[in-house]
Design an enzyme around this catalytic site. Structure first.
Site, mmCIF file in Angstrom:
data_model
loop_
_atom_site.group_PDB
_atom_site.id
_atom_site.type_symbol
_atom_site.label_atom_id
_atom_site.label_comp_id
_atom_site.label_asym_id
_atom_site.label_seq_id
_atom_site.Cartn_x
_atom_site.Cartn_y
_atom_site.Cartn_z
ATOM 1 N N CYS A 74 0.853 -1.181 0.000
ATOM 2 C CA CYS A 74 0.000 0.000 0.000
ATOM 3 C C CYS A 74 0.897 1.241 0.000
ATOM 4 O O CYS A 74 1.679 1.430 0.933
ATOM 5 C CB CYS A 74 -0.881 -0.018 1.245
ATOM 6 S SG CYS A 74 -1.857 1.480 1.466
ATOM 7 N N CYS A 189 -0.955 3.401 -6.455
ATOM 8 C CA CYS A 189 -1.877 2.839 -5.471
ATOM 9 C C CYS A 189 -2.101 1.412 -5.931
ATOM 10 O O CYS A 189 -2.382 1.178 -7.117
ATOM 11 C CB CYS A 189 -3.200 3.610 -5.452
ATOM 12 S SG CYS A 189 -4.516 2.774 -4.539
#
Ligand code: DGL
Length: 261
Positions: A74, A189
């Site tokens: 992440c 992302c």
């Protein structure tokens, strides 16, 4: 150590894009996939609150699963907390995921690169530092998207996504300056690679969409080569949702990724 799993961590389903690659490189390892869905989306959190939330959560996760390594799959979390995690849990290896600005700067022909990320990642000092360190000769546009990670979650669960909404989110990535135009969009992302086909379809012109998943998995193996050893996995790969709530659709999706939930 041999039986210790690889802990793969994200706020939602985005880390599965990294898990896919990690499995190929570490076929003999067991994986525990942790989705902090209770706190999703990370992109909208204030930095101090998110930092202490993740540090506290890791105290429990490391105690519970005793992993060989933790992969923070992440960008929003890594760019904020990777150094603090290493400091707080010395001796435990962490692999982070940060925007692929260096490879983009090396590869671009036009010198116009866009970084598509959550609002959190876009405003991080970490991201700004990567740009000044590696891409000072390029024009880098940071595009923060409030909606894309959520759209990717919906797409993975429902198999449907509003293409007009995807188009609107990626539009600011595309810049023309005289003869030159953006030729690389960094997917900063881990949720976004799931929408790559929709992005390609709705993009105003073709670009290289940079997905760092494979590089992250390689980094884990280069850190701990023994992760790539062995063939048969003992035990089942597992998905953990911090909300404790998992419905039928999500369970089926996780099973599709070879994870028991
Ligand atoms: N998958 C996460 C990332 O790579 C972000 C999603 C979220 O906003 O929680 O940045």
């Amino acid at each position: 150590m041999r039986d210790a799993p690889v802990l793969m961590f994200d706020s939602g389903v985005g880390g599965l894009t990294v898990l896919r690659e990690a499995r190929v490189l570490m076929p003999g390892r067991r994986f525990v996939y942790v989705a902090d869905d209770k706190a999703f989306p990370y992109g909208n959190w204030e930095e101090p609150a998110l930092k202490s939330h993740i540090l506290d959560l890791f105290a429990t996760l490391l105690e519970t699963y005793r992993p060989a390594v933790s992969v923070i799959a992440c960008n929003t979390a890594s760019t904020l907390v990777i150094d603090a995690l290493r400091e707080r849990f010395p001796g435990h290896p962490f692999v982070g995921t940060v925007p692929a600005i260096k490879p983009a700067a090396e590869r671009t022909a036009s010198g116009l690169v866009s970084v598509l990320a959550t609002p959190g990642t876009v405003k991080r000092q970490y991201t700004r530092d990567l740009i000044s360190k590696w891409a000072s000769k390029c024009h880098v546009r940071l595009v923060g998207s409030v909606a894309l990670a959520g759209l990717a979650e919906t797409y993975m669960r429902d198999g449907f996504v509003d293409e007009a909404a995807v188009r609107a989110e990626i539009e600011p990535c595309f810049i023309e300056q005289g003869e030159r135009r953006t030729d690389i969009v960094v997917l900063a992302c881990t949720h976004y690679p799931f929408l790559a086909n929709r992005m390609r379809k709705t993009a105003p012109w073709p670009v290289d969409w940079l997905d760092p998943a494979e590089a992250i998995a390689r980094r884990a193996v280069s850190l701990l080569p023994e992760l790539a050893e062995g063939e048969g996995v003992s035990g089942v790969d597992q998905a953990v949702f911090t909300s404790g709530k998992i419905n039928y659709v999500t369970r089926r999706m996780m099973q599709g990724f070879g994870l028991a939930a």
